[in-house]
Write a protein that holds these residues in place. Structure first.
Motif, PDB file in Angstrom:
ATOM      1  N   SER A 132       0.832  -1.210   0.000  1.00  0.00           N
ATOM      2  CA  SER A 132       0.000   0.000   0.000  1.00  0.00           C
ATOM      3  C   SER A 132       0.861   1.252   0.000  1.00  0.00           C
ATOM      4  O   SER A 132       0.571   2.222  -0.707  1.00  0.00           O
ATOM      5  CB  SER A 132      -0.932   0.008   1.214  1.00  0.00           C
ATOM      6  OG  SER A 132      -1.824  -1.070   1.154  1.00  0.00           O
ATOM      7  N   GLU A 133       1.940   1.211   0.774  1.00  0.00           N
ATOM      8  CA  GLU A 133       2.844   2.362   0.829  1.00  0.00           C
ATOM      9  C   GLU A 133       3.538   2.584  -0.514  1.00  0.00           C
ATOM     10  O   GLU A 133       3.733   3.734  -0.933  1.00  0.00           O
ATOM     11  CB  GLU A 133       3.898   2.165   1.935  1.00  0.00           C
ATOM     12  CG  GLU A 133       3.323   2.199   3.344  1.00  0.00           C
ATOM     13  CD  GLU A 133       2.694   0.871   3.801  1.00  0.00           C
ATOM     14  OE1 GLU A 133       2.079   0.864   4.873  1.00  0.00           O
ATOM     15  OE2 GLU A 133       2.804  -0.146   3.086  1.00  0.00           O
ATOM     16  N   GLN A 138       3.348   5.821  -2.941  1.00  0.00           N
ATOM     17  CA  GLN A 138       4.544   6.486  -3.470  1.00  0.00           C
ATOM     18  C   GLN A 138       4.472   6.598  -4.992  1.00  0.00           C
ATOM     19  O   GLN A 138       4.851   7.623  -5.561  1.00  0.00           O
ATOM     20  CB  GLN A 138       5.813   5.742  -3.040  1.00  0.00           C
ATOM     21  CG  GLN A 138       7.092   6.407  -3.496  1.00  0.00           C
ATOM     22  CD  GLN A 138       7.240   7.816  -2.944  1.00  0.00           C
ATOM     23  OE1 GLN A 138       7.068   8.059  -1.754  1.00  0.00           O
ATOM     24  NE2 GLN A 138       7.540   8.774  -3.811  1.00  0.00           N
ATOM     25  N   LYS A 139       3.992   5.549  -5.657  1.00  0.00           N
ATOM     26  CA  LYS A 139       3.860   5.565  -7.125  1.00  0.00           C
ATOM     27  C   LYS A 139       2.931   6.698  -7.558  1.00  0.00           C
ATOM     28  O   LYS A 139       3.253   7.468  -8.469  1.00  0.00           O
ATOM     29  CB  LYS A 139       3.328   4.203  -7.596  1.00  0.00           C
ATOM     30  CG  LYS A 139       3.082   4.091  -9.078  1.00  0.00           C
ATOM     31  CD  LYS A 139       4.329   3.668  -9.785  1.00  0.00           C
ATOM     32  CE  LYS A 139       4.087   3.450 -11.257  1.00  0.00           C
ATOM     33  NZ  LYS A 139       5.305   3.626 -12.021  1.00  0.00           N
ATOM     34  N   PHE A 165      -4.049   7.822  -1.050  1.00  0.00           N
ATOM     35  CA  PHE A 165      -4.203   9.269  -0.851  1.00  0.00           C
ATOM     36  C   PHE A 165      -4.107   9.631   0.628  1.00  0.00           C
ATOM     37  O   PHE A 165      -3.529  10.657   0.990  1.00  0.00           O
ATOM     38  CB  PHE A 165      -5.508   9.774  -1.465  1.00  0.00           C
ATOM     39  CG  PHE A 165      -5.394  10.060  -2.932  1.00  0.00           C
ATOM     40  CD1 PHE A 165      -4.825  11.240  -3.395  1.00  0.00           C
ATOM     41  CD2 PHE A 165      -5.848   9.145  -3.865  1.00  0.00           C
ATOM     42  CE1 PHE A 165      -4.704  11.504  -4.751  1.00  0.00           C
ATOM     43  CE2 PHE A 165      -5.734   9.394  -5.233  1.00  0.00           C
ATOM     44  CZ  PHE A 165      -5.157  10.581  -5.675  1.00  0.00           C
ATOM     45  N   LYS A 166      -4.655   8.790   1.500  1.00  0.00           N
ATOM     46  CA  LYS A 166      -4.553   9.037   2.942  1.00  0.00           C
ATOM     47  C   LYS A 166      -3.089   8.971   3.388  1.00  0.00           C
ATOM     48  O   LYS A 166      -2.635   9.816   4.163  1.00  0.00           O
ATOM     49  CB  LYS A 166      -5.387   8.014   3.735  1.00  0.00           C
ATOM     50  CG  LYS A 166      -6.880   8.126   3.558  1.00  0.00           C
ATOM     51  CD  LYS A 166      -7.477   9.243   4.366  1.00  0.00           C
ATOM     52  CE  LYS A 166      -7.614   8.824   5.819  1.00  0.00           C
ATOM     53  NZ  LYS A 166      -8.293   9.815   6.652  1.00  0.00           N
ATOM     54  N   ILE A 167      -2.361   7.989   2.897  1.00  0.00           N
ATOM     55  CA  ILE A 167      -0.939   7.854   3.230  1.00  0.00           C
ATOM     56  C   ILE A 167      -0.181   9.100   2.750  1.00  0.00           C
ATOM     57  O   ILE A 167       0.603   9.687   3.491  1.00  0.00           O
ATOM     58  CB  ILE A 167      -0.345   6.570   2.610  1.00  0.00           C
ATOM     59  CG1 ILE A 167      -0.903   5.333   3.323  1.00  0.00           C
ATOM     60  CG2 ILE A 167       1.187   6.586   2.657  1.00  0.00           C
ATOM     61  CD1 ILE A 167      -0.607   4.010   2.606  1.00  0.00           C
ATOM     62  N   ALA A 216      -1.260  12.024   2.229  1.00  0.00           N
ATOM     63  CA  ALA A 216      -1.666  13.225   2.959  1.00  0.00           C
ATOM     64  C   ALA A 216      -1.146  13.205   4.399  1.00  0.00           C
ATOM     65  O   ALA A 216      -1.346  14.183   5.137  1.00  0.00           O
ATOM     66  CB  ALA A 216      -3.186  13.347   2.947  1.00  0.00           C
ATOM     67  N   GLY A 217      -0.508  12.098   4.783  1.00  0.00           N
ATOM     68  CA  GLY A 217       0.005  11.987   6.136  1.00  0.00           C
ATOM     69  C   GLY A 217      -1.099  11.769   7.157  1.00  0.00           C
ATOM     70  O   GLY A 217      -0.895  12.010   8.349  1.00  0.00           O
ATOM     71  N   GLU A 218      -2.248  11.348   6.693  1.00  0.00           N
ATOM     72  CA  GLU A 218      -3.379  11.124   7.589  1.00  0.00           C
ATOM     73  C   GLU A 218      -3.366   9.697   8.124  1.00  0.00           C
ATOM     74  O   GLU A 218      -2.889   8.770   7.440  1.00  0.00           O
ATOM     75  CB  GLU A 218      -4.702  11.407   6.859  1.00  0.00           C
ATOM     76  CG  GLU A 218      -4.847  12.844   6.436  1.00  0.00           C
ATOM     77  CD  GLU A 218      -6.147  13.146   5.736  1.00  0.00           C
ATOM     78  OE1 GLU A 218      -7.088  12.329   5.818  1.00  0.00           O
ATOM     79  OE2 GLU A 218      -6.234  14.192   5.091  1.00  0.00           O
ATOM     80  N   ALA A 219      -3.902   9.513   9.296  1.00  0.00           N
ATOM     81  CA  ALA A 219      -3.946   8.189   9.906  1.00  0.00           C
ATOM     82  C   ALA A 219      -4.859   7.268   9.116  1.00  0.00           C
ATOM     83  O   ALA A 219      -5.922   7.668   8.652  1.00  0.00           O
ATOM     84  CB  ALA A 219      -4.460   8.299  11.340  1.00  0.00           C
ATOM     85  N   TYR A 220      -4.405   6.053   8.954  1.00  0.00           N
ATOM     86  CA  TYR A 220      -5.203   5.025   8.296  1.00  0.00           C
ATOM     87  C   TYR A 220      -4.744   3.686   8.816  1.00  0.00           C
ATOM     88  O   TYR A 220      -3.557   3.460   8.978  1.00  0.00           O
ATOM     89  CB  TYR A 220      -5.076   5.096   6.775  1.00  0.00           C
ATOM     90  CG  TYR A 220      -6.185   4.397   6.040  1.00  0.00           C
ATOM     91  CD1 TYR A 220      -6.024   3.104   5.568  1.00  0.00           C
ATOM     92  CD2 TYR A 220      -7.410   5.005   5.856  1.00  0.00           C
ATOM     93  CE1 TYR A 220      -7.049   2.456   4.931  1.00  0.00           C
ATOM     94  CE2 TYR A 220      -8.446   4.357   5.215  1.00  0.00           C
ATOM     95  CZ  TYR A 220      -8.257   3.068   4.752  1.00  0.00           C
ATOM     96  OH  TYR A 220      -9.270   2.416   4.130  1.00  0.00           O
ATOM     97  N   HIS A 221      -5.660   2.796   9.074  1.00  0.00           N
ATOM     98  CA  HIS A 221      -5.337   1.491   9.655  1.00  0.00           C
ATOM     99  C   HIS A 221      -4.261   0.773   8.843  1.00  0.00           C
ATOM    100  O   HIS A 221      -4.328   0.713   7.634  1.00  0.00           O
ATOM    101  CB  HIS A 221      -6.597   0.629   9.721  1.00  0.00           C
ATOM    102  CG  HIS A 221      -6.362  -0.735  10.297  1.00  0.00           C
ATOM    103  ND1 HIS A 221      -6.094  -0.913  11.633  1.00  0.00           N
ATOM    104  CD2 HIS A 221      -6.303  -1.958   9.723  1.00  0.00           C
ATOM    105  CE1 HIS A 221      -5.908  -2.209  11.842  1.00  0.00           C
ATOM    106  NE2 HIS A 221      -6.039  -2.847  10.705  1.00  0.00           N
ATOM    107  N   LYS A 222      -3.276   0.220   9.532  1.00  0.00           N
ATOM    108  CA  LYS A 222      -2.182  -0.502   8.865  1.00  0.00           C
ATOM    109  C   LYS A 222      -2.409  -1.976   8.936  1.00  0.00           C
ATOM    110  O   LYS A 222      -2.876  -2.553   9.824  1.00  0.00           O
ATOM    111  CB  LYS A 222      -0.853  -0.156   9.494  1.00  0.00           C
ATOM    112  CG  LYS A 222      -0.482   1.294   9.197  1.00  0.00           C
ATOM    113  CD  LYS A 222       0.901   1.567   9.730  1.00  0.00           C
ATOM    114  CE  LYS A 222       1.261   2.994   9.387  1.00  0.00           C
ATOM    115  NZ  LYS A 222       2.613   3.318   9.505  1.00  0.00           N
TER     116      LYS A 222
END
Length: 159
Positions: A85-86, A90-91, A149-151, A153-159
């Protein structure tokens, strides 16, 4: 940024549609999100290899007609590159930094994508070596785009 998902075949189950619509609503905070649905061609399980190729070709022509001229095309293909997901985040981020403002993800029909569509793709992405129902996969893809998009934006999202 504009994100388009072109998929073959209608979503039949309401719960899948509801999930896609929820992620589409959430994505509207980050991008313009568009869904394009191509009707699937009828294909019997007993079709020959050449008949299946004809089906994929017909679907492929419809798909290619829906792709914006300057869009960066990502074909979902079991033989494609697998990303975390990360890495997907990045892509997408890198494409944006490089000036790409239009990304199209393509989900083929039950027989896969035509050679022409795969050749048009700038990138081939695989989520797994497993086979998923196309309707469920559209939910998974939409969720992963939202997660990216959440990643970014630096926003929290379940990992």
């Amino acid at each position: 940024m504009k994100i388009t998902i072109i998929s073959v075949g209608k979503i039949k189950e309401k719960f899948f549609s509801d999930a896609i619509n929820e992620y589409a609503k959430r994505l509207s905070k980050f991008c313009i999100f568009i869904e394009e649905v191509i009707p699937d061609e009828k294909a019997d399980e007993n079709f020959s290899t050449s008949q299946i190729e004809q089906v994929k070709s017909k679907e492929g022509t419809k798909i290619l007609n829906k792709i914006s001229k300057n869009s960066y095309v990502v074909a979902l293909d079991i033989k494609g590159t697998q990303l975390s997901s990360e890495e997907l985040a990045q892509k997408i981020n890198t494409l944006g930094i490089e000036g790409t403002s239009d990304i199209t993800f393509i989900i083929g029909g039950s027989n896969g994508l035509s050679k022409d569509v795969l050749e048009r793709a700038a990138y081939k992405l695989s989520f797994s070596k497993m086979t998923f129902p196309h309707q469920l996969f559209k939910v998974i893809l939409t969720e992963q785009i939202y997660r990216a998009f959440k990643i970014n934006a630096g926003e929290a999202y379940h990992k």
